[in-house]
Scaffold this motif. Structure first.
Motif, PDB file in Angstrom:
ATOM      1  N   ASP A  76       0.745  -1.197   0.134  1.00 21.12           N
ATOM      2  CA  ASP A  76      -0.231  -0.167   0.115  1.00 21.12           C
ATOM      3  C   ASP A  76       0.497   1.408   0.424  1.00 21.12           C
ATOM      4  N   LEU A  77       0.819   2.031  -0.953  1.00 27.75           N
ATOM      5  CA  LEU A  77       1.711   2.897  -1.340  1.00 27.75           C
ATOM      6  C   LEU A  77       1.583   4.152  -1.748  1.00 27.75           C
ATOM      7  N   CYS A  78       2.495   5.385  -0.771  1.00 32.64           N
ATOM      8  CA  CYS A  78       0.998   6.533  -1.439  1.00 32.64           C
ATOM      9  C   CYS A  78      -0.147   7.346  -1.018  1.00 32.64           C
ATOM     10  N   ASN A  79       0.240   6.715   0.791  1.00 37.51           N
ATOM     11  CA  ASN A  79      -1.511   6.886   1.500  1.00 37.51           C
ATOM     12  C   ASN A  79      -1.415   8.724   2.444  1.00 37.51           C
ATOM     13  N   THR A  80      -2.391   8.797   1.582  1.00 33.04           N
ATOM     14  CA  THR A  80      -2.802  10.184   2.445  1.00 33.04           C
ATOM     15  C   THR A  80      -3.630  10.367   2.416  1.00 33.04           C
ATOM     16  N   LYS A  81      -4.297  11.152   3.530  1.00 37.71           N
ATOM     17  CA  LYS A  81      -4.953  12.043   4.170  1.00 37.71           C
ATOM     18  C   LYS A  81      -6.639  12.852   3.443  1.00 37.71           C
ATOM     19  N   MET A  82      -7.702  11.681   3.529  1.00 41.57           N
ATOM     20  CA  MET A  82      -8.868  12.714   2.456  1.00 41.57           C
ATOM     21  C   MET A  82      -9.680  13.726   3.377  1.00 41.57           C
ATOM     22  N   TRP A  83      -9.979  14.131   3.364  1.00 40.31           N
ATOM     23  CA  TRP A  83     -10.724  14.867   3.996  1.00 40.31           C
ATOM     24  C   TRP A  83     -12.136  14.874   3.185  1.00 40.31           C
ATOM     25  N   HIS A  84     -13.454  14.170   3.130  1.00 44.06           N
ATOM     26  CA  HIS A  84     -14.919  14.168   3.047  1.00 44.06           C
ATOM     27  C   HIS A  84     -15.586  15.350   3.472  1.00 44.06           C
ATOM     28  N   ASN A  85     -15.812  16.172   2.181  1.00 44.62           N
ATOM     29  CA  ASN A  85     -16.911  17.439   2.635  1.00 44.62           C
ATOM     30  C   ASN A  85     -18.611  17.172   2.680  1.00 44.62           C
ATOM     31  N   ILE A  86     -19.190  16.534   3.934  1.00 48.81           N
ATOM     32  CA  ILE A  86     -20.029  15.793   4.130  1.00 48.81           C
ATOM     33  C   ILE A  86     -21.096  16.772   4.762  1.00 48.81           C
ATOM     34  N   LYS A  87     -22.353  17.309   3.988  1.00 51.92           N
ATOM     35  CA  LYS A  87     -23.205  18.348   4.857  1.00 51.92           C
ATOM     36  C   LYS A  87     -22.140  19.164   6.071  1.00 51.92           C
ATOM     37  N   LYS A  88     -21.314  19.664   5.042  1.00 56.84           N
ATOM     38  CA  LYS A  88     -20.713  20.674   5.660  1.00 56.84           C
ATOM     39  C   LYS A  88     -19.541  20.387   6.729  1.00 56.84           C
ATOM     40  N   LYS A  89     -19.680  19.045   6.924  1.00 50.37           N
ATOM     41  CA  LYS A  89     -18.553  18.735   8.311  1.00 50.37           C
ATOM     42  C   LYS A  89     -17.388  17.490   7.353  1.00 50.37           C
ATOM     43  N   LYS A  90     -16.253  17.628   7.509  1.00 49.74           N
ATOM     44  CA  LYS A  90     -15.073  17.515   7.595  1.00 49.74           C
ATOM     45  C   LYS A  90     -14.789  16.150   7.785  1.00 49.74           C
ATOM     46  N   ILE A  91     -14.864  15.068   7.623  1.00 47.49           N
ATOM     47  CA  ILE A  91     -14.390  13.552   7.467  1.00 47.49           C
ATOM     48  C   ILE A  91     -13.197  13.455   7.432  1.00 47.49           C
ATOM     49  N   PRO A  92     -12.122  12.920   8.275  1.00 54.53           N
ATOM     50  CA  PRO A  92     -11.019  12.285   7.761  1.00 54.53           C
ATOM     51  C   PRO A  92     -10.933  10.563   7.204  1.00 54.53           C
ATOM     52  N   THR A  93     -10.383   9.995   5.677  1.00 51.32           N
ATOM     53  CA  THR A  93     -10.205   8.549   5.587  1.00 51.32           C
ATOM     54  C   THR A  93      -9.032   9.103   5.271  1.00 51.32           C
ATOM     55  N   THR A  94      -8.708   7.992   4.977  1.00 51.90           N
ATOM     56  CA  THR A  94      -7.212   7.582   3.807  1.00 51.90           C
ATOM     57  C   THR A  94      -7.662   7.204   2.664  1.00 51.90           C
ATOM     58  N   SER A  95      -6.590   7.600   1.725  1.00 50.39           N
ATOM     59  CA  SER A  95      -7.142   7.209   0.172  1.00 50.39           C
ATOM     60  C   SER A  95      -5.821   7.085  -0.127  1.00 50.39           C
ATOM     61  N   PHE A 184       4.895  -0.365 -12.298  1.00 54.33           N
ATOM     62  CA  PHE A 184       5.011   0.339 -10.756  1.00 54.33           C
ATOM     63  C   PHE A 184       5.810   0.970 -10.685  1.00 54.33           C
ATOM     64  N   CYS A 185       7.270   0.884 -11.633  1.00 56.92           N
ATOM     65  CA  CYS A 185       7.746   2.075 -11.280  1.00 56.92           C
ATOM     66  C   CYS A 185       7.572   3.608 -11.980  1.00 56.92           C
ATOM     67  N   LYS A 186       6.896   3.436 -12.673  1.00 57.81           N
ATOM     68  CA  LYS A 186       6.423   4.720 -13.677  1.00 57.81           C
ATOM     69  C   LYS A 186       5.117   5.135 -12.703  1.00 57.81           C
ATOM     70  N   VAL A 187       4.594   4.398 -12.367  1.00 57.68           N
ATOM     71  CA  VAL A 187       2.809   4.365 -11.151  1.00 57.68           C
ATOM     72  C   VAL A 187       3.344   5.075 -10.225  1.00 57.68           C
ATOM     73  N   PHE A 188       4.215   4.954  -9.829  1.00 64.03           N
ATOM     74  CA  PHE A 188       4.955   5.604  -8.405  1.00 64.03           C
ATOM     75  C   PHE A 188       6.160   6.806  -8.344  1.00 64.03           C
ATOM     76  N   HIS A 189       6.186   7.373  -9.637  1.00 64.95           N
ATOM     77  CA  HIS A 189       6.929   8.305  -9.472  1.00 64.95           C
ATOM     78  C   HIS A 189       5.996   9.017  -9.937  1.00 64.95           C
ATOM     79  N   SER A 190       5.092   8.896 -10.622  1.00 62.81           N
ATOM     80  CA  SER A 190       3.336  10.184 -10.688  1.00 62.81           C
ATOM     81  C   SER A 190       3.327  10.686  -9.362  1.00 62.81           C
TER      82      SER A 190
END
Length: 204
Positions: A76-95, A184-190
């Motif tokens: 699982d590479l390049c994991n980031t935090k994703m803030w979902h804006n739902i009904k004016k509330k920000k909910i963090p999840t992993t992407s 794999f190399c090109k996707v990672f470096h993207s």
């Protein structure tokens, strides 16, 4: 594989910021959300690969994929935090921007929270557009151009070992590579310019 040099470099980069679980899973830059920036899994040995993959697969199992699984059982590479804006509330999840499937050794119901395992290639391979050949083995996913709405599936043509990407549940090829290592190399470096966090606004 050149891709191993990238993963070796990651492990060196995060050598003072990593956790190794009891089952061998490596968390590089562990945090809350996401659980880690990158996650690597305990390699598979030849006997396990032969018994549970090669002998069970009706087509020729790709050589470079075998080589990869002997280095790390998925990633699982390049994991980031994703803030979902739902009904004016920000909910963090992993992407996860780039995921490579493996073969989990412990069923989900038998795992504790600190026993992370890879996505199961045998299950993931079942999901595809009807026009994509059965002889193409799905081995991973990525978010092309940081498009969080459309996940691209990575397929290995088991006859030629060339690699293709299609938007999930679609048949048109959006990327192609000569082999798995190049892919794999090109996707990672993207994702070299990835951010720590993104905001996600559902389409109206």
């Amino acid at each position: 594989m050149e891709f191993f040099k990238i993963l070796d470099s990651l492990k060196e980069q995060y050598k003072d910021d990593m956790i190794i679980r009891g089952n061998g899973t490596i968390l590089l830059s562990p945090r809350g959300v996401p659980r880690a920036r990158h996650m690597l899994f305990k390699p598979l040995d030849d006997e396990f690969i032969e018994k549970f993959l090669i002998s069970q697969y009706v087509y020729k199992f790709p050589k470079q994929y075998i080589e990869f699984l002997k280095y790390t059982n998925g990633a699982d590479l390049c994991n980031t935090k994703m803030w979902h804006n739902i009904k004016k509330k920000k909910i963090p999840t992993t992407s996860g921007l780039f995921t490579i499937f493996g073969l989990p050794k412990t069923p989900p119901f038998a795992r504790t929270a600190d026993m992370e395992e890879p996505f199961d290639m045998r299950i993931e391979d079942l999901g595809r557009h009807d026009d994509i050949p059965d002889s193409w083995l799905k081995c991973g996913t990525y978010k092309r151009n940081y498009d969080f709405y459309n996940v691209c599936d990575i397929f290995i043509d088991t006859e030629t070992e060339k690699v293709y990407a299609c938007v999930r549940n679609q048949k048109d090829i959006v990327d192609s590579w000569n082999n798995l290592d190049e892919c794999f190399c090109k996707v990672f470096h993207s994702f070299d310019d990835m951010k720590d966090e993104y905001e996600f606004y559902p389409k109206k």
